[in-house]
Design an enzyme around this catalytic site. Structure first.
Site, PDB file in Angstrom:
ATOM      1  N   ILE A 135       7.687  -4.593   6.812  1.00  0.00           N
ATOM      2  CA  ILE A 135       8.436  -3.338   6.838  1.00  0.00           C
ATOM      3  C   ILE A 135       8.687  -2.843   5.419  1.00  0.00           C
ATOM      4  O   ILE A 135       8.601  -1.646   5.145  1.00  0.00           O
ATOM      5  CB  ILE A 135       9.795  -3.533   7.558  1.00  0.00           C
ATOM      6  N   GLU A 136       8.999  -3.756   4.524  1.00  0.00           N
ATOM      7  CA  GLU A 136       9.393  -3.371   3.169  1.00  0.00           C
ATOM      8  C   GLU A 136       8.229  -2.832   2.339  1.00  0.00           C
ATOM      9  O   GLU A 136       8.372  -1.819   1.657  1.00  0.00           O
ATOM     10  CB  GLU A 136      10.010  -4.583   2.449  1.00  0.00           C
ATOM     11  N   SER A 137       7.094  -3.516   2.371  1.00  0.00           N
ATOM     12  CA  SER A 137       6.025  -3.180   1.431  1.00  0.00           C
ATOM     13  C   SER A 137       4.627  -3.304   2.009  1.00  0.00           C
ATOM     14  O   SER A 137       3.652  -3.153   1.265  1.00  0.00           O
ATOM     15  CB  SER A 137       6.113  -4.123   0.226  1.00  0.00           C
TER      16      SER A 137
END
Length: 517
Positions: A135-137
């Site tokens: 989700i983050e990167s």
């Protein structure tokens, strides 16, 4: 049963052979101080902190030893209650409709997942947290957001410093696979201890603990529940979708066939080992020694810049095991007369020293200096900055000191455009002081430009002034929002279109106000 006993005996023997130490982060191959050799340490499973006797009894039925696929290991460790709402359904639809995106992201994840899962299990944390970089990167350790969040776990500079992630001109530990993972899991543990709920801890990782605490207190004051679904109405759109995204990815990993997804096989063994280095080294030389493509080398060692690996003996490199062996062999054969590193550090002390002059001093071009230090065109380097420059032959044996490597900073400012030349005819009521005041310059400047010695000037004299170019007026009224709406960007890297900002509060109240759009 007999086979299990045999496996147990072999593993215990391997762990204690030669009294070599077990490592908890990654297998370690340390370079000999000569820089020409290194020794293999034991390839032992991780031992949870605070339980040194765990090595004495190795259970061959332990999933960390017998499972052959990291995905199944992750599934076995799921521990966060499932979330159910419309946002989860929407995110499931989005991800399942993009199998190519899932494939690219899981291919990148294959380098890092074994290590992340090892760390989660050692801390007793739910293994679906290993999917959070999805989700983050999108598991891109080089990802940088518009709010300057960096790395696989997307730390902004201030939060990174709070968790001891060093950031300098030459190295950024927010991108380090080992350091950033350790910091992210420590942060998540802190948030869970604060809220006692993993869904709220995840919301705080995205939105900031201060914001989540305020939402909790408001619901409590109103006599309302404080679970994620009950609090989501108080959250910005991005955070409302953040935990549902993780839930959607979790469900796809749990049953990929149900969603028409094929996951790459990830063997349940370390993808990389660590090696220590004793000398500065060009990134391209290190990749060459390891016989790795430069992109693969940088994917495992993203904390370094494009050109040089500095930092002294404390610096560690990550390499696949077979490439670590190649690194050893090739380093032993390296020509001693050929430098391992072609770069050094240079501190700018003169505010008038332009990049063109620095380039000439070191026999290179301004474009090389700008590219090596990520300095945009028309930007000047401020005095006090430490930049990377080609290493002169006289400094072949002198490495960048660890102190400089850890603390080097680059500060830049926009290059001022050339001045406008204006002529002014001295009137009856004019004086140098009145002319200077009218044009916002000094009397000394006027005298210098016109080579005047006295403070008086005759009427009718034509003076030349050098005035700054008129700057375009900046837009007013813009304000900084605390949170923006989350959005996907199709098959592109999600991180390229998101922001995450943490507004620092008093230490006692934590952080709040993360932003990603």
């Amino acid at each position: 049963m007999m086979l299990h006993k045999t496996i147990k005996t072999l593993l215990v023997a391997a762990l204690f052979c030669g009294n070599l130490p077990a490592l908890t982060h990654a297998n370690d191959l340390s370079l000999h101080p000569s820089g020409r050799d290194f020794q293999l340490a034991s390839l032992s499973p991780s031992v949870p902190p605070g339980n040194p006797g765990a090595q004495d009894e190795i259970d061959p039925d332990d999933i960390s030893i017998t499972e052959t696929d990291v995905w199944e290991r992750i599934r076995q460790g799921f521990g966060i209650p499932d979330l159910s709402n419309q946002q989860v359904t929407n995110q499931l639809d989005w991800y399942s409709a993009r199998p190519d995106y899932i494939s690219r992201t899981t291919d990148r994840a294959s380098r890092y997942l074994f290590h992340i899962v090892q760390e989660l299990e050692a801390r007793g944390m739910p293994t679906e947290l290993a999917l959070l970089p999805f989700i983050e990167s999108a598991f891109n350790p080089h990802a940088v957001s518009t709010a300057k969040a960096a790395g696989m776990w997307q730390f902004i500079p201030s939060t990174g410093r709070d968790f001891n992630l060093k950031q300098s001109s030459f190295q950024d530990d927010r991108r380090s696979v080992l350091a950033s993972t350790d910091a992210a899991l420590t942060y998540l543990q802190k948030l869970y201890n604060m809220f006692g709920d993993w869904q709220l801890a995840l919301a705080a990782y995205n939105w900031g603990e201060g914001s989540v605490l305020k939402a909790v207190k408001r619901n409590q004051a109103a006599g309302l529940p404080i679970d994620f679904n009950s609090l989501s109405a108080r959250m910005p759109a991005e955070t409302r979708n953040y935990v549902p995204k993780l839930q959607a990815v979790k469900q796809i990993i749990a049953n990929p066939a149900k969603y028409g997804i094929t996951l790459p096989k990830i063997e349940n063994q370390p993808y990389f080992v660590t090696i220590g280095k004793t000398r500065d080294m060009d990134v391209k030389v290190a990749a060459q020694l390891a016989e790795l493509p430069i992109d693969e080398f940088r994917a495992l060692n993203p904390q370094f810049g494009k050109y040089v690996i500095a930092g002294g003996t404390r610096t560690r490199l990550l390499l696949p095991h077979e490439n670590a062996d190649k690194f050893k062999a090739n380093l032993a054969k390296w020509d001693k007369d050929k430098p391992l590193c072609s770069w050094t550090a240079y501190k700018v002390t003169d505010p008038r020293e332009h990049i063109e002059a620095i380039a000439e001093k070191f026999g290179t071009t301004p474009d090389v200096i700008r590219d090596a230090n990520r300095i945009a065109p028309k930007m000047l380097v401020k005095a006090g900055s430490t930049i990377l420059v080609p290493r002169p032959a006289s400094l072949t044996d002198k490495d960048i000191s660890p102190e400089i490597a850890e603390n080097a900073r680059i500060a830049v400012e926009r290059e001022a455009p050339p001045p406008r030349h204006v002529t002014v005819k001295v009137g009856k009521k004019d004086s140098l002081a009145s002319i200077a005041k009218r044009h916002r310059v000094s009397v000394a400047q006027i005298k210098s430009w016109n080579k005047l010695k006295a403070d008086k000037v005759a009427i009718g004299t034509v003076l030349e002034l050098q005035l700054p170019q008129k700057m375009a007026s900046s837009k007013k009224g813009s304000r900084r929002q605390l949170a923006g709406s989350a959005r996907h960007s199709g098959g592109k890297k999600i991180v390229s279109s998101k922001k995450k900002t943490v507004v620092a509060q008093a230490r006692s109240s934590g952080k709040a106000g993360k932003k990603r759009t």
